[in-house]
Enzyme design. Sequence first.
Site: not given
Length: 898
Positions: A106, A142, A707
């Site tokens: 559930h 339930d 670089c």
Amino acid sequence: MRIAVIGQSLFGQEVYKELRKDGHTIVGVFTIPDKDGKADPLATEAEKDGVPVFKFPRWRLKGQAIQEVVTQYKATGAELNVLPFCSQFIPMEVIDHPRHGSIIYHPSLLPRHRGASAINWTLIHGDKKGGFTVFWADDGLDTGPILLQRECDVEPNDTVNTIYKRFLFPEGVKGTVEAVRLIAEGKAPKITQPAEGATYECIQKKDNAKIDWNQSAEALHNWIRGNDKVPGAWAEVDGQKVTFYGSSLVDNETAVNGQPLEIPGASQPGIVTKSGLVLFGNDGKTLLVKNLQFEDGKMIAAAQYFRSGSSAAVELTEEEKTFAEQMRAVWESILSNVSQIEDSTDFFKSGAASMDVVRLVEEVKLRASSCQLQNEDVYMNTTFKDFIQMCVRKLRGEDDEEELVVDYVEKNINNMIIKMPHQLFINGEFVDAEGGKTYKTINPTDGTAICDVSLAQISDVDRAVAAAKEAFEEGEWGKMNPRDRGRLIYRLADLMEEHQEELATIEAIDSGAVYTLALKTHVGMSIQTFRYFAGWCDKIQGSTIPINQARPNRNLTFTKKEPMGVCAIVIPWNYPLMMLAWKTAACLAAGNTVVLKPAQVTPLTALKFAELAARAGLPKGVINILPGSGALVGQRLSDHPDVRKLGFTGSTEIGKHIMKSCAVSNVKKVSLELGGKSPLIIFSDCEMDKAVRMGMSSVFFNKGENCIAAGRLFLEDSIHDLFVQKVVEEVKKMKIGDPLDRSTDHGPQNHKAHLDKLVEYCQTGVKEGATLVCGGRQVQRPGFFFEPTVFTDVQDHMYIAKEESFGPVMIISKFKSGEVDDVLRRANATEYGLASGVFTRDISKALYVSERLNAGTVFVNTYNKTDVAAPFGGFKQSGFGKDLGKANYQLKTKFFHL
């Protein structure tokens, strides 16, 4: 254990599969009858395995068990019933029959939200905690004893779909299987449900999902998200039922601009904005709804409400009529159950499913490649007539997309009119910085201002990161098919190529790059980079890994590569567009979103790129560009908790600071490409003319603002004098001047502060006793020009031998013939390790030296070679991480030209 599985859906299918993997025997699967000729996934899986499948339409009739059904069930001999998401009412004769009874999954933390719409009510009530329960079935609704529970946090904008996919489905499957395991081991508890906190709510159906507007904004948001997508929260608007989807809470600090929409019963009118429909609670706070659906089933983006019915049908040309008939044939092949496709035929009401949407989108692309549809376009144009009208509008460029508004600065220069955006780019729009703050970007050729550029503030950074985060988590980019993402990136590369002369011109006036070099390298390689990574989008794969526990072979371990989220990128001023491309293309290919800070002195190509990205169709928020200072914008990106990766190219000093900030903030991933002092070793057996030519390129390429520039040349003593003589002769031939002049070899340095540092650098070399052979001076003319410079007799202890100049300064030292290991020691005696090089005709020597040079890239008989497929990055204090290529770990890349 012998188990009967009673239920349906993909959830039931996964529970069934995991129970079988756990070694249990499934004696029967009891599920629902086929729907529209299609079996439930649980039935399909069981039938494939040869497990008996029963498809009873009902178990009870007028409250009594159907004995024929019960008899068939009992014949299976089940010891336990497992009910994953069972929607049927099962008689107690079946529930109590097995030796171990029955357990049910559930999706709530019982006793809260008993009943059939538990997930909906978890959200509607605004629960902060959600979860699931596996309980023992009894004769109540339930109410049976609890066997196992697991909980999770409910996020403020969770929907039924998100919480189910994130937790209730995957963890629910695991929890159900664990519950069976506990029963088999005799360890399963039976905890009586407490009466306190018990709730039961009705099943959510369309007729009871109407919105009550007399609530707070949070309650309205909870009601809408709790009913999204089924059954859908609705209200009457303009005399018809309108269903609201995609709700989220909105920060009330944000100003709301748009067109008012009267909604009966609401505390105040909604506002249709560019982001969606803003609604107000009775507390004055706001929520945002993304999509609306009308009674006829048509869904639209809420932002399009006032335009949804206003556009008159366009009259089709003969070519468009041909396209329409082609698409009619496609619809007929997909909707085979429909005898004839009329203008009113509805795609989904005629039985189409989500897979059919994918097929339809692809069929359109095959017939009209310029008509790039998203799945959502089909959902929002469900009838054949609306679908064709939408396609035709897209083909004509009239598809109701918001027009990109750009406040250009225009200049007639380089025999063309260049159009430059100058505002911040956030969430798909060019906007002013907070407070309208600006600064001037300077043309290094003459020192004049090009234009005023918006100067980002901290609040702008936060807005950009929020936009990138939303685009990643909620937008279409993260959900997009990788191949479609690749198409968009490739289209962006095509647009860059169409504008390559304009981009190169902007690069020249903003950074001083020589135009021809900018065209080939700055822009050319940027285009190559986006095309290369566009191809990677659908090839980012994980791997399977054999594991020791795989005996018997029932276990599988696999890896999956996933995007990280928001990536911050901070780039330097030497290659403004190319550095953007190197980092951004890979981020986008992987499905990340980007917030990029260009160098403050060179923002203009990044802003032009943003415009082209928007025109290529990249969704809002995927790319954001923030010109501004490193101390403010860069620092905030380093500190920001929602940034998951930061890529930086710049100085080692700043790289260390960024790394520390990223660690302290949220341990975000970092890649750093930092300073360099790259050694180039030239042996006497080199090809002299080539070594001179490539040696000069290694230093003077892009004005030395490079670089990987060779920061120090080591010449074997026997060729030293000849090499220097030839270099000086060539240097004196170099033309220094306007970078837009096609005959210029050497343009201006990027900005005034850097020019001053170069002057100081050369003065230091002279003071230390190095021989200044030529250059070393600022050129006396407007702009930031510096002469190509050559130093000889440079000793290892000198400042210029150890520190990077980042300019057109060649540093030359000698080494004695035969002392290969000694020159290697000297070359490696630096904290940098970005690049290096060696020139020799001796292949053994080349291999020996290249293996021992401690740098990320080694050039052999060449220099300055980079390629989009080759990983690039440094060792030691030159940083870590790689740009380009497939790899993202420390590699050494060798380029040979033999």
